[in-house]
Design a protein around this motif. Sequence first.
Motif, mmCIF file in Angstrom:
data_model
loop_
_atom_site.group_PDB
_atom_site.id
_atom_site.type_symbol
_atom_site.label_atom_id
_atom_site.label_comp_id
_atom_site.label_asym_id
_atom_site.label_seq_id
_atom_site.Cartn_x
_atom_site.Cartn_y
_atom_site.Cartn_z
ATOM 1 N N GLU A 1 48.846 55.102 42.216
ATOM 2 C CA GLU A 1 47.759 54.192 42.579
ATOM 3 C C GLU A 1 46.402 54.841 42.341
ATOM 4 N N TYR A 2 46.295 56.129 42.616
ATOM 5 C CA TYR A 2 45.053 56.857 42.366
ATOM 6 C C TYR A 2 44.682 56.772 40.882
ATOM 7 N N ASP A 3 45.643 57.049 40.004
ATOM 8 C CA ASP A 3 45.387 56.993 38.566
ATOM 9 C C ASP A 3 45.054 55.573 38.115
ATOM 10 N N MET A 4 45.771 54.579 38.663
ATOM 11 C CA MET A 4 45.540 53.201 38.264
ATOM 12 C C MET A 4 44.139 52.748 38.656
ATOM 13 N N LEU A 5 43.709 53.086 39.856
ATOM 14 C CA LEU A 5 42.371 52.694 40.290
ATOM 15 C C LEU A 5 41.289 53.353 39.440
ATOM 16 N N ARG A 6 41.498 54.584 39.069
ATOM 17 C CA ARG A 6 40.526 55.256 38.196
ATOM 18 C C ARG A 6 40.462 54.575 36.825
ATOM 19 N N ASN A 7 41.600 54.184 36.299
ATOM 20 C CA ASN A 7 41.625 53.495 35.004
ATOM 21 C C ASN A 7 40.922 52.144 35.103
ATOM 22 N N LEU A 8 41.117 51.426 36.193
ATOM 23 C CA LEU A 8 40.453 50.138 36.368
ATOM 24 C C LEU A 8 38.945 50.315 36.478
ATOM 25 N N GLN A 9 38.507 51.383 37.129
ATOM 26 C CA GLN A 9 37.083 51.661 37.222
ATOM 27 C C GLN A 9 36.477 51.852 35.832
ATOM 28 N N LYS A 10 37.187 52.555 34.962
ATOM 29 C CA LYS A 10 36.686 52.792 33.615
ATOM 30 C C LYS A 10 36.552 51.492 32.822
ATOM 31 N N LEU A 11 37.310 50.476 33.214
ATOM 32 C CA LEU A 11 37.240 49.165 32.574
ATOM 33 C C LEU A 11 36.239 48.247 33.272
ATOM 34 N N ILE B 1 36.289 47.062 36.251
ATOM 35 C CA ILE B 1 36.940 46.069 37.091
ATOM 36 C C ILE B 1 36.506 46.291 38.542
ATOM 37 N N PRO B 2 36.135 45.238 39.258
ATOM 38 C CA PRO B 2 35.772 45.409 40.673
ATOM 39 C C PRO B 2 36.993 45.834 41.490
ATOM 40 N N CYS B 3 37.029 47.083 41.870
ATOM 41 C CA CYS B 3 38.161 47.585 42.630
ATOM 42 C C CYS B 3 37.683 48.693 43.552
ATOM 43 N N VAL B 4 38.597 49.200 44.354
ATOM 44 C CA VAL B 4 38.248 50.242 45.303
ATOM 45 C C VAL B 4 38.139 51.591 44.603
ATOM 46 N N ASP B 5 37.461 52.531 45.255
ATOM 47 C CA ASP B 5 37.170 53.830 44.658
ATOM 48 C C ASP B 5 38.091 54.904 45.217
ATOM 49 N N PRO B 6 39.009 55.432 44.423
ATOM 50 C CA PRO B 6 39.902 56.477 44.920
ATOM 51 C C PRO B 6 39.171 57.804 45.060
ATOM 52 N N LEU B 7 39.368 58.459 46.188
ATOM 53 C CA LEU B 7 38.699 59.735 46.428
ATOM 54 C C LEU B 7 39.626 60.922 46.191
ATOM 55 N N ALA B 8 40.861 60.850 46.725
ATOM 56 C CA ALA B 8 41.765 61.996 46.594
ATOM 57 C C ALA B 8 43.198 61.603 46.916
ATOM 58 N N ASP C 1 44.483 46.905 46.294
ATOM 59 C CA ASP C 1 45.847 47.431 46.293
ATOM 60 C C ASP C 1 46.409 47.319 44.882
ATOM 61 N N ALA C 2 46.596 48.465 44.245
ATOM 62 C CA ALA C 2 47.079 48.475 42.855
ATOM 63 C C ALA C 2 48.486 49.047 42.754
ATOM 64 N N GLU C 3 49.225 49.084 43.856
ATOM 65 C CA GLU C 3 50.556 49.698 43.865
ATOM 66 C C GLU C 3 51.493 49.083 42.840
ATOM 67 N N THR C 4 51.453 47.757 42.736
ATOM 68 C CA THR C 4 52.419 47.066 41.878
ATOM 69 C C THR C 4 51.867 46.780 40.490
ATOM 70 N N GLY C 5 50.626 47.157 40.232
ATOM 71 C CA GLY C 5 49.974 46.800 38.978
ATOM 72 C C GLY C 5 50.369 47.669 37.801
ATOM 73 N N GLN C 6 50.133 47.114 36.605
ATOM 74 C CA GLN C 6 50.433 47.841 35.376
ATOM 75 C C GLN C 6 49.442 47.422 34.297
ATOM 76 N N LEU C 7 48.909 48.389 33.564
ATOM 77 C CA LEU C 7 47.985 48.112 32.466
ATOM 78 C C LEU C 7 48.743 48.036 31.146
ATOM 79 N N ILE D 1 32.526 53.079 41.725
ATOM 80 C CA ILE D 1 31.503 54.021 41.290
ATOM 81 C C ILE D 1 32.091 54.883 40.191
ATOM 82 N N PRO D 2 31.513 54.886 38.964
ATOM 83 C CA PRO D 2 32.088 55.644 37.866
ATOM 84 C C PRO D 2 32.184 57.126 38.189
#
Length: 427
Positions: A68-78, A80-87, A172-178, A413-414
Motif C-alpha cells: 500500500e505504501y508503494d501504491m500510494l506513492r505511485n498514485l501521487q506521482k500520477l 491522483i488525489p490520495c493520502v500521503d504515505p509517511l513510513a 485505502d489502496a490495499e486492493t488496487g492495482q495499476l 504532497i510530491p
Amino acid sequence: MTTSLSITSATADPALLDLPWQLPLDEWPDEYIAALPKGISRHLVRFAHLSGHVVAIKETTDEMAKREYDMLRNLQKLDIPCVDPLAVITNRTGVDGDELRSVLVTRHLKFSLPYRALFSQMLRPDTATRLVDALALLLVRLHIAGFFWGDVSLSNTLFRRDAGAFAAYLVDAETGQLYDGLSNGQRENDLEIARVNIAGELMDLEAGGRADEDLDPITLSNGIVAAYRSLWKELTGSESFSSSERWRINERVDRLNDLGFDIEELAIKTTEGGTTVRIQPKVVDAGHHQRRLLRLTGLDAQENQARRLLNDLDSYTATYGRKEYDEEMVAHEWLAKVFEPVIRAIPRDLRGKLEPAEIFHQLLEHRWFMSQRQNRDVPLAEALTDYIDSVLRHRRDEATVIDPPTGAFTLPIPVADDDETDWRLTV
C-alpha cells in the motif's frame, strides 16, 4: 532483549523513533494518541502526534503495508488525489519478545472529513448526491490513470469542501492495482462495486436514523453510474464535425475546463477533402483553474475554490487593473490588497474552522447574498465582519475532525527524493 526495528520512508522523520513501537497499537499510552473520532475499520487504526502534526497508524501485515505504501506513492506521482504515505514500520517486537504486526504510517489530511462526519444529524439527499458525484469524478480520474480500485466506497474516501461541492481523496489502496490501461470490463467491475457499496452504506445510515426520510439509497447509488458515464464520455469520447465548425474545438475544451480538466493533447484528423475533423482527448488532467491560480498567486486551492478566486481576481483586474500591468502584476496586487487582508482579519481562534481558500470563497458568497437582500453593493469589509459573526464562528473545526475508515490520510504532497531510506535501530 535487543531487536532490530526497520523504518522504510522516503522522507524520514527522526521523531518516528520516539513513538512506542515496542507496544501493541491498542496499548499505546494516551500521551501519544490524538483524540480524533474514527469509524469502522477492518484494521486497527489509531492517530498519534508526530512533529506537530497528526499521523494515522494502521496495523497490518508486512506485505500489505509495503504494497500500500508503494501504491500510494505511485498514485501521487500520477497526481491522483490520495493520502500521503509517511513510513512502513516492520520487525516490531514487544517487551515480552513477541512479534508485533507491521504498520503503515500516513499523515492526517487537514480540512478533510469522512462521509459520516459531513453532517451533524441527518444526511440530506442533496449532500449525498454531491458526495456521490465527487466519488464518480475521483473514479474517472483513477481509471484514466489505469488504476483498478477494487473496493470503491464512500468509506474508503475522504472529502474536502470545495466551494460548495466536495473533492474526493482515495484513502485505502490495499486492493488496487495499476495497469497501462483498463479494459471496459475492469471499469464496469469497479463501477458495480461502487454502486453496491454506496447503496449499502446509505442503507446503513438510513437504518440508524441518520439519513433524511427523502433519501433513496438505491437511486443515489445508481447516480454514481450516471455521473461516471457522463464524465467518462466527456473526457474520453471522440467527436466529428464539419471543418467549417472548428470553433467547436474551443467549445469542447471549455466544457472540459468547466469539469476541472485540461487537455494536454488532441488528435485532430481531416478526412478526404478536409470536410470533417475528428477530435479525441488523449491525455486529460484535473486542475486547470487550480494551476492558473497557483501560477499567478502561489495559492494552492481546490479546483472550484480556485475558479471562484480567479473570478474575483478577474473582477478586480477589470475594475482596478492598470494597462501597463501584466496579469502577474495585477494578481500580486490583488493578493496583497484583497485576499491576504481578509485572511489576516480572521480571529486566531477561528482559523482552524476552514482552510483560507474556502473561507474566502464563502465570504464572496456571503457578500453576494447580503447585497441581494439589501439591494446595494455591500463593501467587502462589512461583509467580512458579518460573515465572521454570523457564519464562521458557529462552524465546526474542520482542521481536526476526522472519522477514518481504514486510516492513512493526507493531501498528495510530491516526494522530493525517490530514494527510500531503510533504518535499522537497536532498542
